[in-house]
Each structure stands twice: as structure tokens, then as C-alpha cells.
Scaffold this motif. Structure first.
Motif, PDB file in Angstrom:
ATOM      1  N   GLY A 173       0.809  -1.206   0.000  1.00 39.12           N
ATOM      2  CA  GLY A 173       0.000   0.000   0.000  1.00 39.12           C
ATOM      3  C   GLY A 173       0.845   1.259   0.000  1.00 39.12           C
ATOM      4  N   VAL A 174       1.954   1.234   0.756  1.00 40.09           N
ATOM      5  CA  VAL A 174       2.864   2.382   0.758  1.00 40.09           C
ATOM      6  C   VAL A 174       3.558   2.508  -0.600  1.00 40.09           C
ATOM      7  CG1 VAL A 174       4.935   3.368   1.813  1.00 40.09           C
ATOM      8  CG2 VAL A 174       3.236   2.218   3.247  1.00 40.09           C
ATOM      9  N   ALA A 175       3.929   1.375  -1.183  1.00 41.30           N
ATOM     10  CA  ALA A 175       4.717   1.376  -2.418  1.00 41.30           C
ATOM     11  C   ALA A 175       3.980   2.012  -3.588  1.00 41.30           C
ATOM     12  CB  ALA A 175       5.134  -0.049  -2.778  1.00 41.30           C
ATOM     13  N   ILE A 176       2.661   1.842  -3.637  1.00 36.69           N
ATOM     14  CA  ILE A 176       1.932   2.341  -4.808  1.00 36.69           C
ATOM     15  C   ILE A 176       1.254   3.683  -4.531  1.00 36.69           C
ATOM     16  CG2 ILE A 176       1.578   0.085  -5.846  1.00 36.69           C
ATOM     17  CD1 ILE A 176      -1.101  -0.104  -4.627  1.00 36.69           C
ATOM     18  N   SER A 177       1.804   4.432  -3.587  1.00 41.77           N
ATOM     19  CA  SER A 177       1.309   5.789  -3.348  1.00 41.77           C
ATOM     20  C   SER A 177       1.597   6.659  -4.567  1.00 41.77           C
ATOM     21  CB  SER A 177       1.990   6.404  -2.129  1.00 41.77           C
ATOM     22  OG  SER A 177       1.756   5.630  -0.977  1.00 41.77           O
TER      23      SER A 177
END
Length: 225
Positions: free
Chosen positions: A14-18
Motif C-alpha cells: 500500500g505504501v509502495a503504490i502511493s
């Protein structure tokens, strides 16, 4: 450790695809000092995530595991609260998303990226990782999950490192394209930027909602077990 990684990998993704950090690094790479600033931005991002995660490890580890090696009640309360926050914020973003994606506007601070010094670029990466309204709750939840699982210190550090690595893939992809993609890199990154800019709010709203439900479920499970 495997169970803990299963809990935190979804948060890391979830953080990676910000979208906003991805757009930011693409804009940074397009500046005259793009190679240096892109690396500094990524390093700042990594340190921001690692620092916030480490703080949660320090808080959770001494008081995290119960006598039966299960997370303490406060971890369930924290996940429940973070889940409620993300679900409500996601619903708010979805309601306010542009009806026409082509009319989406980027934050005003992105217009000044080409004027930022290397130090400010580093600080921007640090801030977007540790102070972002989506990344911070997810990183806090991951740190609490790792710290409260009763793992040895070495496994805690390894779990946090894996979380940070997965959470950084969204920046490493455009950085890798820029460094290795040659002449086609500008076109590829430009297409990525345009798509992320148009769908930024919708993507973030969906992520907030899905990950918020995940944390809600985990919090309820911990509190009722």
C-alpha cells in the motif's frame, strides 16, 4: 517471522503504490540534477520509513507481547483506530475525487520541485515517507505488528527492512527506468506521471478504504481473541 511478514507485506504494498511520491520522483528526475536528486529523494524516503518503523518497534517491543506471545490489547486498539481513520479518509477522498480525471490537479508544492536544493529534496523524501497521511498510519501499523509479535531483535530488524524494501519499490521502479532506460526513459516516465496524476485521488481513496478494512479486521480479531 513468516506470520508477521504476511501481516505487513500488504501494508508495504500500500505504501509502495502511493501515487504522489511516484509523481514527485518522476518530476525530480526530469530536473537538471535529476540523477543526484532522485537518489537523495529515495534515500530520504527509506530513512523516513525506517525511522518511523523503528520508533514503533521501540514502543511496541517492551510492552507488545503477552504471556502467550500474542499481541497486547493496545495493538488491537491501535489497528482498530488506524482502520477507522483510513476508511473514513478513503470515503472522503472518493467523494471529492474529480468526476473528469483529466481535470485532476497536482499539489501546488510540486510546481517548485525543479527549484529545490539537494538538501530540500532529501527532506521532501523524508517527509513524504514519515509524515504522509497514508504512509504514516500504514508504517505505524507495520511497526506495531512487528514489535508486538515477540520476535528476537534480529528478526524484528529483518522484518522492518523487508517492509521498507517492499514499500520503496514504487520509487525504485522509476529510478531504475531513468538510470537504465536510455532515451525511452523520458517517454515512459512521462506516461506514468500523467496516469498517476489523473488517477491519484481515486487510487488513494481505494487504497485507504481497502487497507483500512484490513486493519479494522485485524483490530477486531485481536480484541476478540
Amino acid at each position: 517471522m513468516g506470520r508477521v511478514l504476511g501481516d505487513v507485506l500488504g501494508l508495504a504494498a500500500g505504501v509502495a503504490i502511493s501515487p504522489l511520491p511516484i509523481i514527485a520522483i518522476i518530476l525530480i528526475l526530469a530536473t537538471p540534477r535529476g540523477r543526484l536528486n532522485g537518489v537523495l529523494f529515495t534515500v530520504g524516503w527509506i530513512l523516513g520509513l525506517a525511522a518511523l518503523g523503528a520508533v514503533m518497534l521501540a514502543i511496541a517491543s517492551p510492552a507488545g507481547a503477552s504471556a502467550h506471545n500474542h499481541p497486547a490489547t493496545w495493538v488491537g486498539v491501535l489497528k482498530l483506530a488506524l482502520g477507522v481513520f483510513l476508511v473514513l479518509f478513503g470515503a472522503r477522498l472518493w467523494h471529492r475525487r474529480p468526476k473528469d480525471p483529466s481535470q485532476a490537479q497536482l499539489p501546488k508544492w510540486m510546481g517548485a520541485i525543479d527549484r529545490l536544493t539537494p538538501v530540500k529534496v532529501f527532506a521532501l523524501g523524508l517527509a513524504l515517507a514519515a509524515l504522509n497521511a497514508k504512509n504514516a498510519p500504514l508504517t505505524i501499523a507495520a511497526g506495531a505488528a512487528i514489535g508486538s509479535a515477540g520476535l528476537p531483535v534480529g528478526q524484528q530488524i529483518a522484518s522492518l527492512a523487508i517492509f521498507v524494501l517492499i514499500a520503496t519499490l514504487g520509487l525504485l521502479a522509476p529510478l531504475g527506468v531513468f538510470l537504465l532506460g536510455g532515451e525511452r526513459a523520458k517517454t515512459t516516465l512521462g506516461n506514468w506521471k500523467d496516469w498517476a496524476a489523473q488517477h491519484n485521488v481515486a487510487v488513494m481513496a481505494a487504497l485507504f478504504f481497502v487497507l483500512g478494512l484490513k486493519l479494522l479486521g485485524e483490530g477486531i480479531s485481536l480484541l476478540t481473541s
